[in-house]
Scaffold this active site. Structure first.
Site, PDB file in Angstrom:
ATOM      1  N   SER A  84      50.723  63.370   1.983  1.00  0.00           N
ATOM      2  CA  SER A  84      49.354  62.902   2.139  1.00  0.00           C
ATOM      3  C   SER A  84      49.135  62.423   3.571  1.00  0.00           C
ATOM      4  O   SER A  84      50.076  61.970   4.236  1.00  0.00           O
ATOM      5  CB  SER A  84      49.054  61.761   1.152  1.00  0.00           C
ATOM      6  OG  SER A  84      47.711  61.339   1.255  1.00  0.00           O
ATOM      7  N   ASP A  85      47.899  62.528   4.012  1.00  0.00           N
ATOM      8  CA  ASP A  85      47.555  62.032   5.343  1.00  0.00           C
ATOM      9  C   ASP A  85      46.140  61.473   5.318  1.00  0.00           C
ATOM     10  O   ASP A  85      45.281  61.956   4.557  1.00  0.00           O
ATOM     11  CB  ASP A  85      47.657  63.139   6.388  1.00  0.00           C
ATOM     12  CG  ASP A  85      47.626  62.586   7.809  1.00  0.00           C
ATOM     13  OD1 ASP A  85      48.630  61.980   8.227  1.00  0.00           O
ATOM     14  OD2 ASP A  85      46.593  62.727   8.486  1.00  0.00           O
TER      15      ASP A  85
END
Length: 204
Positions: A84-85
């Protein structure tokens, strides 16, 4: 090893744990995936954050696979890796993690009394297929005085946060309202991540 979170973020770890409240037998490991987060030329914010989530998931998968291969005495299990970012976008400008105190001050001054967007992408891979989701949330800041900004930076909370603030921490003092997913602003959109885990048959 099974499910792996490719992130060193304690916030993402806590949020992912929350997803398994009704599945006590589901556990996951954590591996920090180190990738180059430099944007490509002419890469838009949505494309950037989605690509980084995918690359974190891919890097985490390779790391987890290497660990499995080193421990041949332990039966290997199929791997599913989640990356995730999160980025902050103000007037089409991407605000990443501040480089230093001066950079944090610049970001907070720019966010003061403004609306901005937080984009969080999630990617999940089993080595054969990869699924992803992008969540966009509007966040509105109150007006910040110079002392507000300096006192907040003195806590050091902003220094490892995209946009130089953490909504789940002291930075929440500056947020007048949000439109969208609160958990996505923290770092992992719960509803969308749960859907991905169901598609990958990690959750039922």
């Amino acid at each position: 090893m099974g499910l792996v979170l490719a992130s060193a973020s304690p916030r993402r770890k806590e949020l992912l744990t929350q997803l398994f409240f009704s599945h006590p037998n589901v556990t996951f490991s954590v591996l920090a995936a180190d990738i180059d987060e430099t944007p490509f030329s002419d890469e838009g914010a949505a494309e950037l954050v989605t690509r980084l989530a995918f690359e974190k998931a891919k890097a985490g998968f390779l790391l987890a696979k290497q660990q499995q291969e080193r421990h041949t005495e332990i039966p290997s299990t199929p791997l599913t890796v989640l990356g995730s970012d999160t980025i902050v976008v103000l007037d089409n400008n991407i605000l990443g993690k501040p480089l230093d105190i001066h950079d944090a001050k610049r970001m907070l001054q720019a966010l003061s009394a403004q609306e901005h967007y937080v984009m969080t992408a999630v990617a999940i891979t089993d080595g054969l297929r990869t699924l992803d989701r992008l969540v966009k949330t509007k966040v509105c800041f109150c007006s910040l005085s110079t002392s507000d900004i300096e006192d907040y930076i003195a806590t050091m909370e902003p220094m490892d946060k995209a946009g130089a603030y953490g909504i789940q921490g002291m930075g929440g003092n500056f947020v007048t309202r949000i439109e969208g997913s609160y958990s996505a602003v923290v770092g992992l959109p719960l509803v969308e991540t749960r859907d991905l885990l169901k598609e990958m048959q990690i959750l039922t």
